[in-house]
Design a protein around this motif. Structure first.
Motif, PDB file in Angstrom:
ATOM      1  N   LEU A 106      -0.827  16.404  25.113  1.00 22.86           N
ATOM      2  CA  LEU A 106       0.659  16.757  25.076  1.00 22.86           C
ATOM      3  C   LEU A 106       1.337  15.473  24.131  1.00 22.86           C
ATOM      4  N   VAL A 107       0.423  14.554  23.719  1.00 16.58           N
ATOM      5  CA  VAL A 107       1.204  13.507  23.183  1.00 16.58           C
ATOM      6  C   VAL A 107       0.996  13.566  21.526  1.00 16.58           C
ATOM      7  N   ASN A 108       1.921  13.417  20.819  1.00 16.90           N
ATOM      8  CA  ASN A 108       1.977  13.545  19.433  1.00 16.90           C
ATOM      9  C   ASN A 108       2.426  12.377  18.893  1.00 16.90           C
ATOM     10  N   VAL A 109       1.795  11.611  17.837  1.00 15.64           N
ATOM     11  CA  VAL A 109       2.153  10.237  17.292  1.00 15.64           C
ATOM     12  C   VAL A 109       2.219  10.615  15.790  1.00 15.64           C
ATOM     13  N   PRO A 110       3.376  10.603  15.408  1.00 16.93           N
ATOM     14  CA  PRO A 110       3.551  10.650  13.967  1.00 16.93           C
ATOM     15  C   PRO A 110       2.951   9.509  13.242  1.00 16.93           C
ATOM     16  N   VAL A 111       2.174   9.589  12.197  1.00 17.52           N
ATOM     17  CA  VAL A 111       1.534   8.593  11.520  1.00 17.52           C
ATOM     18  C   VAL A 111       1.314   8.615   9.974  1.00 17.52           C
ATOM     19  N   ARG A 112       1.304   7.739   9.218  1.00 15.13           N
ATOM     20  CA  ARG A 112       0.879   7.415   7.885  1.00 15.13           C
ATOM     21  C   ARG A 112      -0.380   7.113   7.452  1.00 15.13           C
ATOM     22  N   LEU A 113      -1.125   7.508   6.651  1.00 11.86           N
ATOM     23  CA  LEU A 113      -2.439   6.989   6.158  1.00 11.86           C
ATOM     24  C   LEU A 113      -2.622   6.609   5.192  1.00 11.86           C
ATOM     25  N   TYR A 114      -3.243   5.317   5.211  1.00 13.19           N
ATOM     26  CA  TYR A 114      -3.618   4.348   3.939  1.00 13.19           C
ATOM     27  C   TYR A 114      -5.054   4.191   3.887  1.00 13.19           C
ATOM     28  N   SER A 115      -5.351   4.153   2.421  1.00 19.01           N
ATOM     29  CA  SER A 115      -6.923   3.815   2.145  1.00 19.01           C
ATOM     30  C   SER A 115      -7.136   2.346   2.612  1.00 19.01           C
ATOM     31  N   ALA A 116      -8.104   2.256   3.385  1.00 20.53           N
ATOM     32  CA  ALA A 116      -8.490   0.895   3.944  1.00 20.53           C
ATOM     33  C   ALA A 116      -9.346  -0.109   2.986  1.00 20.53           C
ATOM     34  N   THR A 117      -9.960   0.621   1.979  1.00 22.57           N
ATOM     35  CA  THR A 117     -10.731   0.193   1.297  1.00 22.57           C
ATOM     36  C   THR A 117     -10.482   0.353  -0.360  1.00 22.57           C
ATOM     37  N   GLU A 118     -11.031  -0.485  -1.126  1.00 22.83           N
ATOM     38  CA  GLU A 118     -10.794  -0.196  -2.637  1.00 22.83           C
ATOM     39  C   GLU A 118     -11.797  -0.704  -3.342  1.00 22.83           C
ATOM     40  N   ASN A 119     -12.272  -0.119  -4.524  1.00 19.06           N
ATOM     41  CA  ASN A 119     -13.513  -0.466  -5.177  1.00 19.06           C
ATOM     42  C   ASN A 119     -13.424  -1.596  -6.540  1.00 19.06           C
TER      43      ASN A 119
ATOM     44  N   MET B 191       0.953  -1.154  -0.129  1.00 19.10           N
ATOM     45  CA  MET B 191      -0.069  -0.151   0.189  1.00 19.10           C
ATOM     46  C   MET B 191       0.732   1.106   0.125  1.00 19.10           C
ATOM     47  N   ARG B 192       0.345   2.236  -0.434  1.00 19.23           N
ATOM     48  CA  ARG B 192       1.059   3.691  -0.569  1.00 19.23           C
ATOM     49  C   ARG B 192       0.235   4.705   0.284  1.00 19.23           C
ATOM     50  N   ALA B 193       1.167   5.312   1.044  1.00 21.99           N
ATOM     51  CA  ALA B 193       0.543   6.303   2.107  1.00 21.99           C
ATOM     52  C   ALA B 193      -0.202   7.372   1.243  1.00 21.99           C
ATOM     53  N   ILE B 194      -1.049   8.038   1.594  1.00 16.89           N
ATOM     54  CA  ILE B 194      -1.603   9.013   0.977  1.00 16.89           C
ATOM     55  C   ILE B 194      -1.655  10.197   1.658  1.00 16.89           C
ATOM     56  N   TRP B 195      -1.046  10.402   2.831  1.00 20.48           N
ATOM     57  CA  TRP B 195      -1.089  11.377   3.925  1.00 20.48           C
ATOM     58  C   TRP B 195      -0.013  11.332   4.899  1.00 20.48           C
ATOM     59  N   LYS B 196       0.806  12.090   5.343  1.00 24.05           N
ATOM     60  CA  LYS B 196       1.808  11.919   6.525  1.00 24.05           C
ATOM     61  C   LYS B 196       1.432  13.114   7.500  1.00 24.05           C
ATOM     62  N   GLY B 197       1.046  12.740   8.883  1.00 20.13           N
ATOM     63  CA  GLY B 197       1.074  13.690   9.783  1.00 20.13           C
ATOM     64  C   GLY B 197       1.038  13.207  11.258  1.00 20.13           C
ATOM     65  N   ALA B 198       0.317  13.680  12.124  1.00 15.56           N
ATOM     66  CA  ALA B 198       0.550  13.198  13.571  1.00 15.56           C
ATOM     67  C   ALA B 198      -0.805  13.265  14.355  1.00 15.56           C
ATOM     68  N   VAL B 199      -1.163  12.158  15.213  1.00 15.54           N
ATOM     69  CA  VAL B 199      -2.353  12.370  15.881  1.00 15.54           C
ATOM     70  C   VAL B 199      -1.868  12.828  17.173  1.00 15.54           C
ATOM     71  N   SER B 200      -2.680  14.012  17.588  1.00 11.10           N
ATOM     72  CA  SER B 200      -2.354  14.906  18.775  1.00 11.10           C
ATOM     73  C   SER B 200      -3.479  14.589  19.854  1.00 11.10           C
ATOM     74  N   PHE B 201      -3.146  14.133  20.884  1.00 11.83           N
ATOM     75  CA  PHE B 201      -4.254  14.008  22.012  1.00 11.83           C
ATOM     76  C   PHE B 201      -3.374  14.658  23.196  1.00 11.83           C
TER      77      PHE B 201
ATOM     78  N   LEU C 125     -20.687   7.528   9.450  1.00 13.06           N
ATOM     79  CA  LEU C 125     -19.099   7.204   8.937  1.00 13.06           C
ATOM     80  C   LEU C 125     -19.140   7.093   7.419  1.00 13.06           C
ATOM     81  N   ASP C 126     -18.120   7.488   6.954  1.00 14.66           N
ATOM     82  CA  ASP C 126     -17.763   7.675   5.310  1.00 14.66           C
ATOM     83  C   ASP C 126     -16.517   6.779   5.214  1.00 14.66           C
ATOM     84  N   LYS C 127     -15.620   7.429   4.624  1.00 13.29           N
ATOM     85  CA  LYS C 127     -14.546   6.729   4.138  1.00 13.29           C
ATOM     86  C   LYS C 127     -13.359   6.394   5.209  1.00 13.29           C
ATOM     87  N   SER C 128     -12.673   5.003   5.171  1.00 14.47           N
ATOM     88  CA  SER C 128     -11.949   4.463   6.223  1.00 14.47           C
ATOM     89  C   SER C 128     -10.441   4.590   5.633  1.00 14.47           C
ATOM     90  N   TYR C 129      -9.741   4.462   6.669  1.00 14.42           N
ATOM     91  CA  TYR C 129      -8.184   4.814   6.635  1.00 14.42           C
ATOM     92  C   TYR C 129      -7.429   3.993   7.779  1.00 14.42           C
TER      93      TYR C 129
END
Length: 302
Positions: free
Chosen positions: A13-26, A1-11, A106-110
């Motif tokens: 004072l905690v930051n979690v760098p993550v990569r986003l992948y599409s969980a479904t395909e048509n 799979m190829r990451a479509i977005w890079k960022g971080a989950v922030s809750f 709920l809509d699109k899943s990643y």
């Protein structure tokens, strides 16, 4: 799979760098609109409904149609002033009980994958969501638009699912379905018996898209039977001209082979005929040269 977005989950004072992948395909079967006679693809021109002229991409703008049918043309400058955001943060705003989130919202899943150095806080968030049976309500910017989403856990991985906005969920207001109407005891007993007969655990592998499978089998049978239209060869975008005649010739031979027909004579088989033609031309040239020489001799003699 190829990451479509890079960022971080922030809750907090905690930051979690993550990569986003599409969980479904048509995997739905895709069709082209083609000419019935030769299989050529149908192309459409971009024309103006007012003057009928063809319009280039550079002259196309976004338009918003009002309730009265009028059209408001929006420019790039108009969009520059809108509250679009480009952020690389998935910000947690609230942790809510999982049963409060209606699947209808709920809509699109990643899938969210952590960086190697962020595995520990990722696991912390995952385990906390599972243990507390909660989902995290987040805001995230995807393709410059801010949207709501939830974080939940599936098979040990944090899944982000975007949500619809409140005005995008329609109310189920049906006059003929009244709350005062209920099934009788006898009807409920029969319904329970039917449910018991069909009760079981959900296994997605028990289901398959029989329509898509049937279409693919139909196409396979047509290919094996030689019922294939030869695709026309077009000029490539680079401007290089394709040898259309040679390509069509190869395509015809391929189609004949698929039908079990005998191939056309190869180039070496036609060499004798070519040699004969060349010999005739050579003989003709020699006779012409002799005539010319004899004429010159006659002139000198005179």
């Amino acid at each position: 799979m190829r990451a479509i977005w890079k960022g971080a989950v922030s809750f907090g004072l905690v930051n979690v760098p993550v990569r986003l992948y599409s969980a479904t395909e048509n995997h739905d079967v895709q069709f082209r609109q083609v000419h019935r006679e030769d299989g050529g693809r149908i192309k459409y021109k971009r024309t103006c409904s007012i003057d009928g002229e063809e319009v280039s991409y550079d002259d196309i703008a976004k338009g918003y149609e009002t309730e009265d049918g009028d059209m408001v043309v929006l420019t790039d400058d108009d969009f520059a002033d809108l509250p679009n955001k480009s952020s690389k943060e998935i910000g947690v705003t609230k942790f809510v009980p999982a049963d409060q989130i209606d699947p209808l919202w709920l809509d699109k899943s990643y899938y969210l994958e952590p960086d190697k150095a962020a595995t520990k806080p990722y696991v912390l968030l995952r385990d906390a969501l599972e243990k507390e049976q909660r989902m995290a309500i987040v805001t995230v910017s995807i393709r410059t638009r801010m949207t709501m989403a939830v974080l939940r856990v599936r098979d040990g991985v944090i899944v982000m699912q975007t949500m619809l906005w409140p005005d995008e969920v329609r109310a189920a207001a049906f006059a003929h379905v009244e709350e005062e109407q209920h099934a009788t005891k006898q009807e409920m007993d029969m319904a329970r018996m039917l449910i018991d007969q069909l009760a079981g655990d959900f296994d997605p592998d028990e289901y398959e898209d029989d329509y898509a499978l049937a279409v693919k089998e139909l196409v396979r049978a047509k290919v094996e039977g030689g019922e294939v239209q030869v695709a026309a060869v077009e000029e490539e975008e680079s401007g290089e001209v394709v040898d259309l005649l040679a390509a069509l010739s190869r395509s015809v031979e391929k189609a004949k082979a698929a039908r079990g027909e005998a191939p056309a004579p190869k180039e070496k088989d036609s060499k004798p005929a070519a040699k004969k033609a060349a010999a005739k031309k050579s003989t003709a040239k020699k006779s012409t040269a002799k005539k010319s020489t004899s004429k010159k001799g006659e002139k000198k003699a005179s």
